[in-house]
Write a protein that holds these residues in place. Structure first.
Motif, PDB file in Angstrom:
ATOM      1  N   TYR A 236      40.021  79.097-128.650  1.00 54.80           N
ATOM      2  CA  TYR A 236      39.081  78.587-128.210  1.00 54.80           C
ATOM      3  C   TYR A 236      39.263  77.609-127.000  1.00 54.80           C
ATOM      4  N   ARG A 237      38.316  77.550-126.347  1.00 55.50           N
ATOM      5  CA  ARG A 237      38.751  76.328-124.859  1.00 55.50           C
ATOM      6  C   ARG A 237      39.116  75.243-125.545  1.00 55.50           C
ATOM      7  N   SER A 238      40.196  74.712-125.418  1.00 52.57           N
ATOM      8  CA  SER A 238      40.570  73.580-125.940  1.00 52.57           C
ATOM      9  C   SER A 238      39.886  71.787-126.271  1.00 52.57           C
TER      10      SER A 238
ATOM     11  N   SER B 239      44.535  65.879-133.737  1.00 53.24           N
ATOM     12  CA  SER B 239      43.649  66.563-133.316  1.00 53.24           C
ATOM     13  C   SER B 239      44.026  66.606-132.453  1.00 53.24           C
ATOM     14  N   GLY B 240      44.255  66.358-131.248  1.00 51.60           N
ATOM     15  CA  GLY B 240      44.208  66.784-129.798  1.00 51.60           C
ATOM     16  C   GLY B 240      45.416  67.258-129.788  1.00 51.60           C
ATOM     17  N   LEU B 241      46.373  66.408-130.281  1.00 58.20           N
ATOM     18  CA  LEU B 241      48.514  66.911-130.454  1.00 58.20           C
ATOM     19  C   LEU B 241      48.179  68.286-130.704  1.00 58.20           C
ATOM     20  N   ALA B 242      47.856  68.138-131.572  1.00 61.18           N
ATOM     21  CA  ALA B 242      46.998  69.824-132.676  1.00 61.18           C
ATOM     22  C   ALA B 242      46.810  70.762-131.587  1.00 61.18           C
TER      23      ALA B 242
ATOM     24  N   PHE C 253      47.071  57.554-138.444  1.00 59.62           N
ATOM     25  CA  PHE C 253      47.967  58.918-137.311  1.00 59.62           C
ATOM     26  C   PHE C 253      48.993  59.763-138.473  1.00 59.62           C
ATOM     27  N   LEU C 254      49.794  58.912-139.047  1.00 53.92           N
ATOM     28  CA  LEU C 254      50.961  58.983-139.780  1.00 53.92           C
ATOM     29  C   LEU C 254      50.254  60.682-141.400  1.00 53.92           C
ATOM     30  N   ALA C 255      49.665  59.448-141.901  1.00 53.51           N
ATOM     31  CA  ALA C 255      48.895  60.720-142.433  1.00 53.51           C
ATOM     32  C   ALA C 255      48.644  61.805-142.257  1.00 53.51           C
ATOM     33  N   GLU C 256      47.918  61.899-141.190  1.00 48.22           N
ATOM     34  CA  GLU C 256      47.386  62.820-141.146  1.00 48.22           C
ATOM     35  C   GLU C 256      47.700  63.997-140.694  1.00 48.22           C
ATOM     36  N   LEU C 257      49.047  63.723-139.632  1.00 42.73           N
ATOM     37  CA  LEU C 257      49.882  64.698-139.226  1.00 42.73           C
ATOM     38  C   LEU C 257      50.110  65.922-140.043  1.00 42.73           C
ATOM     39  N   PRO C 258      50.905  65.479-141.261  1.00 38.16           N
ATOM     40  CA  PRO C 258      50.881  66.653-141.861  1.00 38.16           C
ATOM     41  C   PRO C 258      49.362  67.516-142.729  1.00 38.16           C
ATOM     42  N   ASP C 259      48.575  66.927-142.245  1.00 36.71           N
ATOM     43  CA  ASP C 259      47.032  67.664-142.932  1.00 36.71           C
ATOM     44  C   ASP C 259      46.795  68.950-142.654  1.00 36.71           C
ATOM     45  N   LYS C 260      45.996  69.326-143.285  1.00 37.58           N
ATOM     46  CA  LYS C 260      45.339  70.285-143.052  1.00 37.58           C
ATOM     47  C   LYS C 260      44.175  70.828-141.591  1.00 37.58           C
ATOM     48  N   THR C 261      43.836  69.447-141.798  1.00 38.33           N
ATOM     49  CA  THR C 261      42.593  69.218-140.560  1.00 38.33           C
ATOM     50  C   THR C 261      43.315  69.542-139.212  1.00 38.33           C
ATOM     51  N   ALA C 262      44.740  69.114-139.196  1.00 36.51           N
ATOM     52  CA  ALA C 262      45.246  69.029-138.252  1.00 36.51           C
ATOM     53  C   ALA C 262      45.912  70.628-137.984  1.00 36.51           C
ATOM     54  N   LEU C 263      46.160  71.176-138.991  1.00 37.09           N
ATOM     55  CA  LEU C 263      46.610  72.923-138.634  1.00 37.09           C
ATOM     56  C   LEU C 263      45.375  73.993-138.203  1.00 37.09           C
ATOM     57  N   ALA C 264      44.342  73.268-138.994  1.00 34.66           N
ATOM     58  CA  ALA C 264      42.548  73.656-138.393  1.00 34.66           C
ATOM     59  C   ALA C 264      42.224  73.778-136.773  1.00 34.66           C
ATOM     60  N   SER C 265      42.978  72.171-136.458  1.00 39.10           N
ATOM     61  CA  SER C 265      42.981  71.841-135.334  1.00 39.10           C
ATOM     62  C   SER C 265      43.539  72.556-133.906  1.00 39.10           C
TER      63      SER C 265
END
Length: 195
Positions: free
Chosen positions: A34-36, A154-157, A15-27
């Motif tokens: 689009y529809r979430s 991803s859901g949070l993003a 969770f902590l490692a993914e927060l600053p990741d580009k995947t979260a930004l893409a999400s």
């Protein structure tokens, strides 16, 4: 160590490692266009594939002798911590890719799947999942903890990641994840040396 403890450690680290990741930004970007629920379906499926690949890699790492495995896992955790500490906030948004031509479920979910699967391949969290799977040998707890952490971020993003980033500075999140990885690296390296 209990499966619940392994699940908790895995969830926290990923969770902590993914927060600053580009995947979260893409999400986040996909969720604003689009529809979430459609975006989340594609993202969750992509994350499941990435976790499955990481678990296979972890199983292969686990074939190493115990001391060698601890040394490799420790080294990879140090590498992950260094990657987090050296992460730049203004990285290119490589994860955006193509956008779907319509708002149909299959196009949005499919595009979200493709964007996230490509952005996440070989990512820090995938490497960390493989390390945790090799270290603890509890494939279900590690896999479920990792997948749920990735889906949670991803859901949070998708639903409001910008507000989280306004309240918690990115460098604090990165340093927290790096610190946890350094502690896990120290434990693994100590175990490799002590036998």
């Amino acid at each position: 160590m209990s499966s619940f403890a392994v699940f908790g450690i895995t969830f926290g680290v990923i969770f902590l490692a993914e927060l600053p990741d580009k995947t979260a930004l893409a999400s986040l970007v996909l969720g604003t266009r689009y529809r979430s629920s459609y975006v989340f379906a594609g993202v969750a499926a992509a994350m499941a594939c990435q976790v499955a690949l990481a678990l296979v890699a972890g199983r292969l790492l686990a074939l190493l002798p115990h001391r060698a495995l601890e040394a490799v896992v420790g080294g990879l955790f140090v590498l992950g911590a260094v990657m987090l500490l050296l992460h730049k906030e203004d990285d290119e948004e490589e994860g955006e890719g193509r956008t779907p031509r319509s708002d149909s479920f299959w196009r949005v979910a499919g595009a979200s799947f493709a964007v996230i699967a490509i952005a996440e391949f070989g990512d820090l969290t995938q490497i960390a999942t493989a390390n945790l799977a090799a270290k603890y040998g509890d494939w279900l707890a590690v896999g479920l903890g990792s997948w749920l952490a990735l889906c949670a971020v991803s859901g949070l993003a998708i639903l409001g990641g910008q507000k989280l980033m306004q309240r918690v500075p990115l460098h604090v999140i990165q340093r927290g994840a790096a610190l946890i990885m350094l502690v896990l690296a120290g434990i693994s390296i100590y175990s490799a040396i002590a036998g």
